[in-house]
Design a protein around this motif. Sequence first.
Motif, mmCIF file in Angstrom:
data_model
loop_
_atom_site.group_PDB
_atom_site.id
_atom_site.type_symbol
_atom_site.label_atom_id
_atom_site.label_comp_id
_atom_site.label_asym_id
_atom_site.label_seq_id
_atom_site.Cartn_x
_atom_site.Cartn_y
_atom_site.Cartn_z
ATOM 1 N N LEU A 263 0.825 -1.210 0.000
ATOM 2 C CA LEU A 263 0.000 0.000 0.000
ATOM 3 C C LEU A 263 0.858 1.258 0.000
ATOM 4 N N LYS A 264 1.934 1.236 0.762
ATOM 5 C CA LYS A 264 2.837 2.396 0.787
ATOM 6 C C LYS A 264 3.502 2.589 -0.573
ATOM 7 N N LYS A 265 3.859 1.494 -1.237
ATOM 8 C CA LYS A 265 4.446 1.584 -2.577
ATOM 9 C C LYS A 265 3.484 2.242 -3.557
ATOM 10 N N ARG A 266 2.188 2.001 -3.315
ATOM 11 C CA ARG A 266 1.170 2.558 -4.203
ATOM 12 C C ARG A 266 0.762 3.977 -3.807
ATOM 13 N N GLY A 267 1.450 4.529 -2.809
ATOM 14 C CA GLY A 267 1.243 5.932 -2.460
ATOM 15 C C GLY A 267 0.238 6.198 -1.358
ATOM 16 N N ALA A 268 -0.119 5.180 -0.562
ATOM 17 C CA ALA A 268 -1.048 5.395 0.547
ATOM 18 C C ALA A 268 -0.452 6.383 1.536
ATOM 19 N N SER A 269 -1.309 7.226 2.103
ATOM 20 C CA SER A 269 -0.852 8.240 3.046
ATOM 21 C C SER A 269 -0.550 7.625 4.412
ATOM 22 N N ASN A 270 -1.570 7.086 5.067
ATOM 23 C CA ASN A 270 -1.407 6.414 6.360
ATOM 24 C C ASN A 270 -2.009 5.020 6.278
ATOM 25 N N VAL A 271 -1.307 4.063 6.866
ATOM 26 C CA VAL A 271 -1.778 2.680 6.877
ATOM 27 C C VAL A 271 -1.936 2.237 8.326
ATOM 28 N N TYR A 272 -3.193 1.947 8.710
ATOM 29 C CA TYR A 272 -3.487 1.478 10.057
ATOM 30 C C TYR A 272 -3.886 0.011 9.991
ATOM 31 N N LEU A 273 -3.158 -0.833 10.711
ATOM 32 C CA LEU A 273 -3.470 -2.254 10.778
ATOM 33 C C LEU A 273 -4.457 -2.478 11.916
ATOM 34 N N VAL A 274 -5.521 -3.226 11.649
ATOM 35 C CA VAL A 274 -6.583 -3.445 12.631
ATOM 36 C C VAL A 274 -6.851 -4.945 12.741
ATOM 37 N N ALA A 275 -6.818 -5.468 13.963
ATOM 38 C CA ALA A 275 -7.113 -6.883 14.174
ATOM 39 C C ALA A 275 -7.725 -7.078 15.550
ATOM 40 N N SER A 276 -8.673 -7.990 15.650
ATOM 41 C CA SER A 276 -9.280 -8.276 16.953
ATOM 42 C C SER A 276 -8.269 -8.921 17.892
ATOM 43 N N PHE A 277 -7.370 -9.746 17.319
ATOM 44 C CA PHE A 277 -6.391 -10.465 18.122
ATOM 45 C C PHE A 277 -4.997 -10.280 17.538
ATOM 46 N N ALA A 278 -4.086 -9.754 18.344
ATOM 47 C CA ALA A 278 -2.696 -9.586 17.915
ATOM 48 C C ALA A 278 -1.862 -10.680 18.576
ATOM 49 N N LEU A 279 -1.766 -11.824 17.915
ATOM 50 C CA LEU A 279 -1.006 -12.937 18.478
ATOM 51 C C LEU A 279 0.497 -12.677 18.387
ATOM 52 N N LEU A 280 0.929 -12.088 17.277
ATOM 53 C CA LEU A 280 2.335 -11.713 17.051
ATOM 54 C C LEU A 280 3.275 -12.867 17.392
ATOM 55 N N THR A 281 2.995 -14.011 16.775
ATOM 56 C CA THR A 281 3.785 -15.214 17.050
ATOM 57 C C THR A 281 5.213 -15.129 16.535
ATOM 58 N N GLY A 282 5.479 -14.173 15.647
ATOM 59 C CA GLY A 282 6.845 -13.992 15.144
ATOM 60 C C GLY A 282 7.671 -13.052 15.993
ATOM 61 N N GLY A 283 7.107 -12.604 17.129
ATOM 62 C CA GLY A 283 7.839 -11.700 18.005
ATOM 63 C C GLY A 283 7.618 -10.245 17.623
ATOM 64 N N ILE A 284 8.282 -9.371 18.346
ATOM 65 C CA ILE A 284 8.061 -7.940 18.213
ATOM 66 C C ILE A 284 8.915 -7.293 17.117
#
Length: 359
Positions: A263-284
């Motif tokens: 999305l940033k490559k395509r010129g998006a201004s701000n990108v907000y990631l939204v999820a009910s559950f942030a498991l983040l199994t790959g770490g921080i």
Amino acid sequence: MKNNLKLIVMENCLEFGKMVDFHLQKTYHESVILPISNSRFSNGEGKIMIDGSIRDQDLYILSDVGNYDISYSMHGKCHLMSPDEHFQDIKRVISAASGYASKITVVMPLLYQSRQHKRKGRESLDCAIALQELERLGVHHIVTFDCHDPNVSNAVPLLPFESFYPTNAILSTLLQKEKVNLKNLLVVSPDFGAMERAQYYAEMLGCNVGAFYKRRDLTQVVDGKNPILEHTYLGEPVEGKDILVVDDMIASGTSMIEVGEELKKRGASNVYLVASFALLTGGIMPFVEAYQQGLFDKLYSTNLSYVPDSIKNEDWYQDVDCSMQLSEIIETLHEKRPMSPLFGVQEELLKKTLGGRIK
């Protein structure tokens, strides 16, 4: 008449359970939490005892099966609990209460094994089997949030199954924190599987929706899934727009970060990631690095499942509290009031939060 609502809060969600209890006390004027003792034998076998009377009580069991920070000693070694063990403890509570409680409701905000909801070939069908187990044990009601596929309730057609969404809480928080122009907003689904959820967000905000198609390598399985080869975007141009990328859960986060990058490559201004559950199994670190590279602007997720303080304190993370919503759900069920207002009131509440910005 004395209140007969009792809430059993498992060790994996004590802080969240106390917040839910705080809201319920406004109605019932006393704590509704019923304490339990959870002990382990040295070989790892568990035992649960309910420390109080449950006779003729309306019992709610609250458990976060996604909490990966609970440990116990097994054969003298520190052992971290898995979702399987959290689910086993739920069944222990049910077996301790069976025959005494008038009604048992299991509240799993993160539904156990929800991603393993359908079978392909000779795969296990874990979520459906788990729901059937609960039904056989005498559970009367299942409450969850943002179920990966609500159709899994077909495995228990005679058991009431409710899947609620934290959409209003997330959007209310986001729109209070961010200077988002609703006329310049676009909701994007990271894949076709999340399109229905993205459409719901878009309808609430009165904006358009786009989607990415994930082309996967079906010849390989890495960490339980086929690796993604390419993201193809379908939808209106994103240049200069604020984007909400919405999904039910973020596992390792690789896919969401790649979508943010596209999305940033395509010129998006701000990108907000939204999820009910942030498991983040790959770490921080993948998110720290992606944020530093400007691939996304903020991640919004809820306290419905465990997120460590080390992540909550990051500049790129925003925690969304859903304890009041769950307390309203429990109170509505206990008082046997219609459930429809809990589903239909979200748009009205959001409009109040926006102060009339939605037209």
